[in-house]
Design an enzyme around this catalytic site. Structure first.
Site, PDB file in Angstrom:
ATOM      1  N   LYS A   1      -8.493  -0.690 -12.184  1.00 48.34           N
ATOM      2  CA  LYS A   1      -7.082  -0.672 -11.815  1.00 48.34           C
ATOM      3  C   LYS A   1      -6.962  -1.345 -10.438  1.00 48.34           C
ATOM      4  O   LYS A   1      -7.307  -0.749  -9.423  1.00 48.34           O
ATOM      5  CB  LYS A   1      -6.562   0.767 -11.767  1.00 48.34           C
ATOM      6  CG  LYS A   1      -5.021   0.851 -11.660  1.00 48.34           C
ATOM      7  CD  LYS A   1      -4.537   0.652 -10.254  1.00 48.34           C
ATOM      8  CE  LYS A   1      -3.026   0.562 -10.182  1.00 48.34           C
ATOM      9  NZ  LYS A   1      -2.550   0.202  -8.839  1.00 48.34           N
ATOM     10  N   GLU A  36     -14.276   5.178  -0.410  1.00 51.52           N
ATOM     11  CA  GLU A  36     -14.384   4.339   0.786  1.00 51.52           C
ATOM     12  C   GLU A  36     -12.988   4.271   1.366  1.00 51.52           C
ATOM     13  O   GLU A  36     -12.112   3.607   0.822  1.00 51.52           O
ATOM     14  CB  GLU A  36     -14.934   2.963   0.425  1.00 51.52           C
ATOM     15  CG  GLU A  36     -15.472   2.211   1.647  1.00 51.52           C
ATOM     16  CD  GLU A  36     -14.419   1.368   2.320  1.00 51.52           C
ATOM     17  OE1 GLU A  36     -13.634   1.943   3.120  1.00 51.52           O
ATOM     18  OE2 GLU A  36     -14.374   0.163   2.070  1.00 51.52           O
ATOM     19  N   CYS A  75     -11.412  -2.783   6.359  1.00 50.23           N
ATOM     20  CA  CYS A  75     -11.737  -1.425   6.764  1.00 50.23           C
ATOM     21  C   CYS A  75     -12.802  -1.405   7.849  1.00 50.23           C
ATOM     22  O   CYS A  75     -12.945  -0.422   8.569  1.00 50.23           O
ATOM     23  CB  CYS A  75     -12.176  -0.592   5.566  1.00 50.23           C
ATOM     24  SG  CYS A  75     -13.386  -1.417   4.529  1.00 50.23           S
ATOM     25  N   GLU A 124      -5.803   4.305  12.010  1.00 55.32           N
ATOM     26  CA  GLU A 124      -6.168   2.992  11.487  1.00 55.32           C
ATOM     27  C   GLU A 124      -4.961   2.061  11.563  1.00 55.32           C
ATOM     28  O   GLU A 124      -3.928   2.309  10.960  1.00 55.32           O
ATOM     29  CB  GLU A 124      -6.664   3.104  10.049  1.00 55.32           C
ATOM     30  CG  GLU A 124      -7.223   1.800   9.515  1.00 55.32           C
ATOM     31  CD  GLU A 124      -7.819   1.947   8.127  1.00 55.32           C
ATOM     32  OE1 GLU A 124      -7.293   2.766   7.340  1.00 55.32           O
ATOM     33  OE2 GLU A 124      -8.806   1.252   7.826  1.00 55.32           O
TER      34      GLU A 124
END
Length: 561
Positions: free
Chosen positions: A207, A280, A314, A412
């Site tokens: 997906k 992750e 990331c 983040e």
């Protein structure tokens, strides 16, 4: 599935409350209706489509199905039916298909790079270097190395081996792997995981992010043309409800890459079925520049690490800590390097920094920079949207006078911003690096490699690099994953391959005609022998265990004692 379990897959900064999460989802939907992937309301019942737009221009690129939960379930069932025949093939036979797909991808690399650029906004050259090259490398490596990496392993069982016993681990595929992949690396992230899963003998249902469905469909097309049997690799395009349906379809493992908030919901949904997950979940990765570092190269590394992929990795450098004695020179070099960067359409020539992939992420960057400025941070360059470009462009930005009270140093950001802070001692630098809920990667820059390795050992992260930044995700042989809220489990390398198999322990007693010492019955002599085993056998000493041999022999032939 309940609406609360429908989740988006885009990687973004985290939200502190469920209310904020829901509000953010509403914002995403609004943005999709205007500029990114969306459902067509007037045709929802007939076509259920999502539209992919170029974030740099707003132009429509193409359309994909919004797969329904029932269709997701059917895709998983189809994959499950196809998997037994696939696992019956040898590693070499599976590898032939992977290598044929690799050959097709290599021959179409420029076309694929252009598609990646148009769907994500990143420069086509960066699509080649950060997505296509690592994917081709991973395909070659796992096609050739998987058999050795998954070869049965003998287990050293100590003195039990002298008693005619042996143990080994054998590795069996899990069945159907569900992959929920992000928009920031829409080729490399899922393709590497697909290759590993297939080489391990699994089927895959992917997906992709609703922002980048066309690249996933291109991956599936390449594998289909390479001769991969039907059903083994299914792609279900759609929004968050499609990802939720994939978890609900009872796959054998989920590999998810995305935000912490969504990752927690994936884990919660999967727990209902005891489905294992690999998560992750992004990072707030620190870069430590020691006073003996090569300043020019460290500055170049910081600029690339912070601004590559418009900061949407990331493992991007999101916190830069520089020793106070070299900070002025380092910052001067960073500004000089940043000033040379060309920002523009990713499909343009010699472009270094492209568009961000969606407006919501750009807004998060704006919010973080605004908060930093209000708290006293200085903007040395950038700090705004690119006024001369109409798409989702944010200028490469360098900040100083930052501290850990600012959102820019804690949450983040996921955009082209490099905040720089100074430190005095190694201990202070390590403490600053570890002062985060994240722990994906980090880097240490120094000419003293022993010192660099020592500091690397003390930093809380899944990967710590010395004089390198970001790119270990592109090395097929090395593991990838984090600690703390950066997630758990690993992808890539042998550790990643082992996530895709079940380790089965096979134990054999070659002396089939003798009973075990510890079987019934439990007379006084048996109890004495057991006490001796506790005292001597458990030390691992053959000499001490040998003292028990007379008792062992009597026990084997006199079971009533």
């Amino acid at each position: 599935m309940e609406a609360s379990l429908a989740f988006p897959t885009c990687e973004a900064a985290q939200f502190e409350t469920e209310t904020a999460i829901l509000a953010a989802h509403a914002t995403l939907l609004d943005n999709w209706l205007r500029m990114s992937t969306k459902t067509l309301p007037a045709q929802a019942e007939q076509t259920r489509e999502i539209i992919s737009y170029d974030p740099a221009t707003g132009d429509e690129i193409g359309r994909a199905r919004l797969t329904s939960p029932e269709e997701v379930k059917q895709a998983v069932m189809k994959a499950r039916r196809a998997q037994p025949a696939w696992v019956g093939l040898s590693f070499k036979e599976r590898g032939r298909v992977i290598l044929k797909a690799r050959k097709l991808m290599l021959s179409e690399r420029d076309e694929i790079a252009q598609l990646i650029s148009r769907e994500t906004g990143k420069p086509a050259a960066e699509a080649l270097s950060m997505e296509i090259v690592p994917t081709l490398d991973a395909m070659h490596y796992f096609a050739h190395a998987s058999e050795d990496l998954l070869r049965p392993q003998k287990i050293d069982i100590g003195q039990y081996g002298l008693m005619g016993r042996s143990s080994q681990l054998v590795f069996k595929p899990l069945g159907v792997i569900g992959i929920i992949s992000p928009w920031n690396f829409p080729l490399a992230t899922p393709a590497d995981e697909v290759v590993m899963a297939l080489m391990a003998g699994n089927a895959v249902v992917l997906k992709p992010s609703e922002l980048t469905p066309l690249i996933a469909l291109k991956i599936a097309e390449i594998f289909r043309r390479a001769g991969l049997p039907a059903g083994l690799f299914e792609v279900v395009t759609g929004d968050g409800s499609t990802g939720a349906a994939l978890v609900d379809a009872r796959v054998d493992k989920i590999i998810f890459t995305g935000s912490v908030a969504t990752g927690k919901r994936v884990a919660e949904a999967a727990a209902k079925y005891l489905t294992p997950v690999v998560l992750e979940l992004g990072g707030k990765d620190p870069m430590i520049v020691l006073e003996d570092a090569n300043i020019e190269n460290a500055a170049r590394g910081a600029v690339w690490g912070a601004f590559a992929n418009a900061g949407q990795a990331c493992a991007s450098v999101e916190r830069c800590y520089v020793h106070e004695s070299i900070a002025p020179r380092f910052i001067e070099r960073v500004i000089a390097e940043t000033s040379t960067l060309k920002q523009g359409f990713g499909t343009g020539e010699a472009v270094d920094v492209g568009a961000m992939s969606n407006e919501r992420q750009l807004q998060i960057v704006e919010e973080h920079v605004s908060d930093a400025k209000q708290r006293g941070a200085k903007v040395l360059t950038g700090g705004h949207r690119a006024a001369n470009l109409k798409g989702f462009f944010y200028q490469p930005t360098v900040l100083t006078d930052v501290d850990h009270s600012m959102v820019i140093m804690r949450d983040e950001t996921f955009g082209p911003v490099l905040p720089v802070m100074t430190f005095k001692t190694d201990a202070e630098a390590i403490a600053l690096a570890n002062d985060s809920v994240y722990g994906l990667t980090a880097s240490v820059w120094t000419k003293n490699l022993r010192r660099g390795r020592r500091i690397a050992q003390l930093i809380e992260a899944g990967t710590v690099m010395v004089n390198e930044v970001v790119y270990t995700h592109g090395i097929a042989q090395t593991p990838w994953g984090g600690v703390k809220e950066s997630g758990y489990g690993r992808t890539h390398g042998r550790m990643g391959l082992l996530e895709l198999v079940a380790a089965k322990h096979v134990h054999v007693n070659r002396i089939s005609f003798l009973p075990d010492l510890w079987w019934f019955g439990y007379g006084p002599n048996a109890a004495k022998l057991f006490a001796g085993l506790a005292t001597n056998f458990t030390t691992g000493s053959l000499i001490r265990t040998a003292r028990l041999l007379p008792q062992m022999i009597r026990r084997l032939f006199q079971r009533d004692t």
